[in-house]
Every structure is written in C-alpha cells, then in structure tokens.
Design an enzyme around this catalytic site. Structure first.
Site, PDB file in Angstrom:
ATOM      1  N   ASP A 150       0.839  -1.210   0.000  1.00 53.59           N
ATOM      2  CA  ASP A 150       0.000   0.000   0.000  1.00 53.59           C
ATOM      3  C   ASP A 150       0.870   1.255   0.000  1.00 53.59           C
ATOM      4  OD1 ASP A 150       0.902  -0.201   2.573  1.00 53.59           O
ATOM      5  OD2 ASP A 150      -1.055  -0.036   3.539  1.00 53.59           O
ATOM      6  N   GLU A 165      -1.458  -5.476   8.554  1.00 55.96           N
ATOM      7  CA  GLU A 165      -0.644  -4.891   9.620  1.00 55.96           C
ATOM      8  C   GLU A 165      -1.303  -5.108  10.981  1.00 55.96           C
ATOM      9  OE1 GLU A 165       0.146  -0.751   8.818  1.00 55.96           O
ATOM     10  OE2 GLU A 165       0.995  -1.180   6.840  1.00 55.96           O
ATOM     11  N   GLU A 188       9.224  -4.217  10.404  1.00 57.64           N
ATOM     12  CA  GLU A 188       9.701  -2.955   9.839  1.00 57.64           C
ATOM     13  C   GLU A 188      10.280  -2.046  10.924  1.00 57.64           C
ATOM     14  OE1 GLU A 188       6.943  -1.042   7.190  1.00 57.64           O
ATOM     15  OE2 GLU A 188       8.168   0.781   7.043  1.00 57.64           O
TER      16      GLU A 188
HETATM   17  O1  KIV Z   1       3.610  -1.118   1.546  1.00 53.77           O
HETATM   18  C1  KIV Z   1       4.790  -1.487   1.553  1.00 53.77           C
HETATM   19  O2  KIV Z   1       5.580  -1.209   0.655  1.00 53.77           O
HETATM   20  C2  KIV Z   1       5.238  -2.277   2.706  1.00 53.77           C
HETATM   21  C3  KIV Z   1       6.706  -2.509   2.850  1.00 53.77           C
HETATM   22  C4  KIV Z   1       7.383  -1.275   3.316  1.00 53.77           C
HETATM   23  C5  KIV Z   1       7.010  -3.665   3.714  1.00 53.77           C
HETATM   24  O3  KIV Z   1       4.458  -2.687   3.501  1.00 53.77           O
END
Ligand code: KIV
Length: 273
Positions: free
Chosen positions: A53, A124, A191
């Site tokens: 996202d 998430e 992250e």
């Molecule tokens: O949306 C994204 O690019 C991510 C990465 C930073 C892991 O979730």
C-alpha cells in the site's frame, strides 16, 4: 557461503517460502505496483513481489498509506499478477478494510484473491487484528503479517521513528510474532525495529521473518522498488541501500528529448515514414 539456491524457474509458493528458511536461503522481496516493472523484477529472479500500500505514496503521491482504496489495490495487484511468472505475489489489504471487523476482512481478502489472482495477502498488526487473521486463513487464503513500524497506524505513532526500542513494546512485538505464527501466518514483515529484536524473532519462529530496517539476522529483506532504484530521491532512511539513481537518469533523458524536439533534431529522416 553455502546456502543452496533452488531452481530459479519454479513458481515460488508460500510452502516454498517456508522451505527457504529451513534450508537457510535468504528471501529477496521488492515492491511493484504495475505490469512493466513487475515483469522486469520477476524476470530478474526475485523471490517475492509485494504489491504494497506504499503505492499510496509512490504511485499516487499521498503523504501516508491511508488514502489508497481496496479497488485501487486490486488494480495494482492484478497488473502485477499478470506480469509475474515465478515470484510469490503478496497484496496489502489497505487501511479500513480489515481492522475491527473480521467479516469485512474476509470479504476484502476474497476480493483481492479473486480479482488479482495474487498468491497471498498482507495485513498490519498483531493481537488486535487476530480475529481477522484467523477468519482470512480459514478461507484458505495465505496471510503475511506486518509488525513494528506499521504505516497504517502512523496517526497513532505520530512519527516514522524506530519502533520497539522500549522493553514493553519489544515484549508485545515478540508476543504478536508468536500469535501470528500460531494462528497460521506463513511469514511476517518486521519494519524498522532494533536488529537484535528482529534476530530474536527470527530465531524463535519457524516461519520466515522478512525485514525492512530490521538488520541482517532475519530470513529475508524487502525494500520499496522506487526507493532502491532511486526514482524517489527525497526519502533516505538509514536502512535504504540505493542500487541506482534513476531520478537523475530519467530527468537527464527527458532533458535530452526536450532539447532534440526544440532544436528539430528529433525526428530525423530515419525516424519518419
Ligand atoms: O507497503 C509497503 O511497501 C510495505 C513494505 C514497506 C514492507 O508494507
């Protein structure tokens, strides 16, 4: 270095992902949001493509990942899935499509799987979204978790600083890692957390831990493609290694084209009918 690299023409599955951890082969993952770049990334032999996202920032120019919609994620996911022959394709469920309502989470995940033909979804959060994780898994949809700095919660955090530096947050993160693994997630992204904490998570789990700003003692790494290629040039966190400087290269090429058009050098006789 004797990590065995498996047959690079075989489609990567979630099962294969877990086998890579077992045999000590590091997993490479990058984002893609469109057909053309996904074709190049897949052709180069990447193990997994995340339709993140982060498209909200990179493709649409929003400040956060919150505005992107499920329809827009499906558009990006389907474009990428059409390009990919080998990599595992994982699509992010966007903000507001799974939190606090496991029925809606299941509906969102089913739409992504049906309308993109991707291989898995990513969401998430830990304990607070466990019902949604379980519900999605019960439909046979593979789930990748995402803990640590979770950008959809930026308004709660207030900053993009390193997460889980304090003992209580570190303990919660480890607890969430185990909850997600026990629920049946096939992998977890961590992250921007201390490398030692990520190493502990990776050593305590059977599923691959994929890091971004989480050090080297994890099972694989993910970066945003536009950041590592240097297309975005204003974002320079410590964890980012740039493999190219495409902003300058593209800008130079566009400048040359403008010069050639203005001077009537383009098109020449061979470039016309
Ligand atoms: O949306 C994204 O690019 C991510 C990465 C930073 C892991 O979730």
């Amino acid at each position: 270095m004797s990590a065995v690299i498996e047959n690079k023409s075989k489609k990567v599955t979630t099962h294969g992902f877990m086998e890579m951890k077992q045999r000590g082969e590091k997993i490479s993952m990058l984002t893609s949001y469109d057909y053309s770049l996904a074709r190049i990334v897949d052709g180069a032999g990447i193990d997994a493509i995340l339709v993140g996202d982060s498209a909200s920032n990179v493709m649409a120019g929003w400040d956060t990942t919150l505005p992107i919609t499920l329809d827009q994620m499906i558009y990006h996911g389907a474009s990428v899935a059409r390009a990919v022959k080998r990599a595992l394709v994982v699509v992010d469920l966007p903000f507001g499509t799974y939190q606090g309502n496991s029925d809606e989470a299941l509906r969102s995940a089913i739409r992504v799987m049906k309308e993109t033909t991707a291989d898995a979804i990513k969401i998430e959060g830990g304990e607070e979204i466990l019902d949604s994780v379980r519900r999605i898994l019960s439909a046979g949809i593979p789930v990748m978790g995402h803990l640590g700095l979770t950008p959809q919660a930026i308004h709660k955090f207030g900053t993009y600083a390193v997460r889980a530096q304090e003992e209580a947050e570190a303990q919660k993160l480890l607890n969430d890692v185990h909850l997600l693994e026990d629920a049946g997630c096939f992998s977890i992204v961590l992250e921007k957390i201390p490398a030692k904490l990520a190493a502990k998570a990776a050593s305590e789990t059977r599923i691959p831990i994929i890091g971004i700003g989480a050090g080297n003692a994890v099972d694989g790494q993910v970066l945003v493609l536009h950041d590592m290629l240097g297309i975005t040039n204003e974002f320079s966190p410590r964890f980012l290694r740039r493999y190219h400087h495409l902003y300058e290269e593209i800008s130079g090429a566009v400048g040359n084209y403008i010069r050639d058009v203005k001077s009537s050098d383009f098109p020449n006789e061979k470039e016309q009918y």
